[in-house]
Scaffold this motif. Sequence first.
Motif, short mmCIF file in Angstrom:
data_model
loop_
_atom_site.label_atom_id
_atom_site.label_comp_id
_atom_site.label_asym_id
_atom_site.label_seq_id
_atom_site.Cartn_x
_atom_site.Cartn_y
_atom_site.Cartn_z
N GLY A 123 0.82 -1.22 0.00
CA GLY A 123 0.00 0.00 0.00
C GLY A 123 0.85 1.27 0.00
N THR A 124 1.91 1.26 0.80
CA THR A 124 2.79 2.43 0.89
C THR A 124 3.44 2.71 -0.46
OG1 THR A 124 3.29 1.79 3.15
CG2 THR A 124 4.82 3.33 2.11
N GLN A 125 3.95 1.68 -1.08
CA GLN A 125 4.63 1.86 -2.37
C GLN A 125 3.65 2.21 -3.47
OE1 GLN A 125 7.82 2.16 -2.79
NE2 GLN A 125 8.26 1.69 -0.66
N ALA A 126 2.44 1.65 -3.38
CA ALA A 126 1.43 1.93 -4.42
C ALA A 126 1.16 3.42 -4.51
CB ALA A 126 0.15 1.16 -4.11
N GLU A 127 1.17 4.11 -3.35
CA GLU A 127 0.90 5.56 -3.35
C GLU A 127 1.90 6.30 -4.23
OE1 GLU A 127 -1.74 7.12 -2.00
OE2 GLU A 127 -2.39 5.07 -1.65
N PHE A 128 3.17 5.90 -4.20
CA PHE A 128 4.19 6.56 -5.01
C PHE A 128 4.09 6.14 -6.48
CE2 PHE A 128 5.98 6.55 -0.74
CZ PHE A 128 6.35 7.88 -0.62
N LEU A 129 3.90 4.87 -6.68
CA LEU A 129 3.93 4.35 -8.06
C LEU A 129 2.74 4.85 -8.87
CD1 LEU A 129 5.04 0.65 -7.42
CD2 LEU A 129 6.47 2.60 -8.10
N LYS A 130 1.59 4.97 -8.21
CA LYS A 130 0.42 5.39 -8.99
C LYS A 130 0.62 6.82 -9.51
CE LYS A 130 -2.60 7.26 -5.48
NZ LYS A 130 -3.71 7.11 -4.59
N GLU A 131 1.26 7.67 -8.70
CA GLU A 131 1.54 9.05 -9.14
C GLU A 131 2.55 9.05 -10.27
OE1 GLU A 131 0.04 11.73 -8.13
OE2 GLU A 131 -1.13 10.63 -6.59
N LYS A 132 3.62 8.33 -10.06
CA LYS A 132 4.73 8.37 -11.02
C LYS A 132 4.31 7.85 -12.40
CE LYS A 132 9.53 6.84 -11.57
NZ LYS A 132 10.18 7.97 -12.17
N TYR A 133 3.50 6.79 -12.42
CA TYR A 133 3.16 6.18 -13.71
C TYR A 133 1.71 6.46 -14.12
CZ TYR A 133 7.60 3.88 -12.98
OH TYR A 133 8.93 3.65 -12.75
N ASN A 134 1.04 7.30 -13.32
CA ASN A 134 -0.32 7.67 -13.66
C ASN A 134 -1.25 6.45 -13.74
OD1 ASN A 134 -2.23 9.53 -14.30
ND2 ASN A 134 -1.73 9.60 -16.49
N LEU A 135 -1.12 5.58 -12.76
CA LEU A 135 -1.90 4.34 -12.77
C LEU A 135 -3.09 4.43 -11.81
CD1 LEU A 135 1.07 1.80 -12.56
CD2 LEU A 135 -0.20 2.50 -14.61
N THR A 136 -4.10 3.63 -12.08
CA THR A 136 -5.24 3.52 -11.16
C THR A 136 -4.91 2.44 -10.14
OG1 THR A 136 -6.73 4.11 -12.96
CG2 THR A 136 -7.71 3.03 -11.04
N HIS A 137 -4.89 2.84 -8.88
CA HIS A 137 -4.53 1.90 -7.80
C HIS A 137 -5.78 1.17 -7.32
CE1 HIS A 137 -3.27 1.56 -3.29
NE2 HIS A 137 -3.08 0.42 -3.93
N LEU A 138 -5.80 -0.13 -7.45
CA LEU A 138 -6.92 -0.91 -6.93
C LEU A 138 -6.44 -1.82 -5.81
CD1 LEU A 138 -8.99 -1.98 -10.08
CD2 LEU A 138 -9.34 -0.03 -8.56
N SER A 139 -6.78 -1.48 -4.59
CA SER A 139 -6.43 -2.30 -3.44
C SER A 139 -7.67 -3.03 -2.98
CB SER A 139 -5.89 -1.42 -2.31
OG SER A 139 -6.03 -2.09 -1.07
N THR A 140 -7.69 -4.34 -3.13
CA THR A 140 -8.88 -5.09 -2.71
C THR A 140 -9.11 -4.95 -1.20
OG1 THR A 140 -7.49 -7.05 -2.83
CG2 THR A 140 -9.11 -6.78 -4.57
N GLY A 141 -8.02 -4.90 -0.42
CA GLY A 141 -8.16 -4.72 1.03
C GLY A 141 -8.86 -3.39 1.33
#
Length: 190
Positions: A15-33
């Motif tokens: 979850g922590t890393q997803a926050e950075f990666l979604k910004e950098k690569y303009n991705l939609t973050h889907l966390s099932t949790g």
Amino acid sequence: MINIVLFGKPGAGKGTQAEFLKEKYNLTHLSTGDIFRFNLKNDTELGKKARVFMDNGELVPCEVTTAMLIDEVKKHPDTAGFLFDGYPRTLNQAEALDKFLPTIGSSVTATIALEADDEILVKRLLERGKTSGRADDQDEDKIRVRYQEYNEKTAPLIGYYKEQNKFYAVDGIGTIDQITERLTSVIDNL
Ligand SMILES: Nc1ncnc2c1ncn2[C@@H]1O[C@H](COP(=O)(O)OP(=O)(O)O)[C@@H](O)[C@H]1O
């Protein structure tokens, strides 16, 4: 479209890393949790179905999880790609994703695992449990159930994605920045 599956044991830092990666690569973050927790909080039908499993540290049944995930993906038809966090967690789910993504002209680009030792992770989760309010983080027995679920049901996905030459692993121990750096170097070389 680039679709990254972030993979790792509970507490590995997805979850922590997803926050950075979604910004950098303009991705939609889907966390099932996160989606499940939102539904639990709002006491939706989905939340009612998931609650007992989540509270015990068990996986929510695949039919429920996959239907929910597909619904979420469909809400973002114009995205540059997805960052899947917490899905797939079983072979059944990985196969479902591999069946579904082609229907929107896409596929999994890569699966990247954050690796860390169990004992370190259990400590991290208990620490998180003090402030997160997550019932599943406050009880060591429930945490152990989640590791058992991971070892039995989720770990086989490593072989599944290796066979497709889509599996990458990075060391999940270090500062948040160091780990982001390791992940971006994998993604930039895909
Ligand atoms: N793909 C999935 N399949 C089944 N259950 C899931 C899935 N993703 C999340 N859950 C449920 O939500 C709980 C919390 O998920 P998450 O926040 O990703 O946990 P963790 O911190 O253990 O990685 C899981 O223990 C499980 O009950």
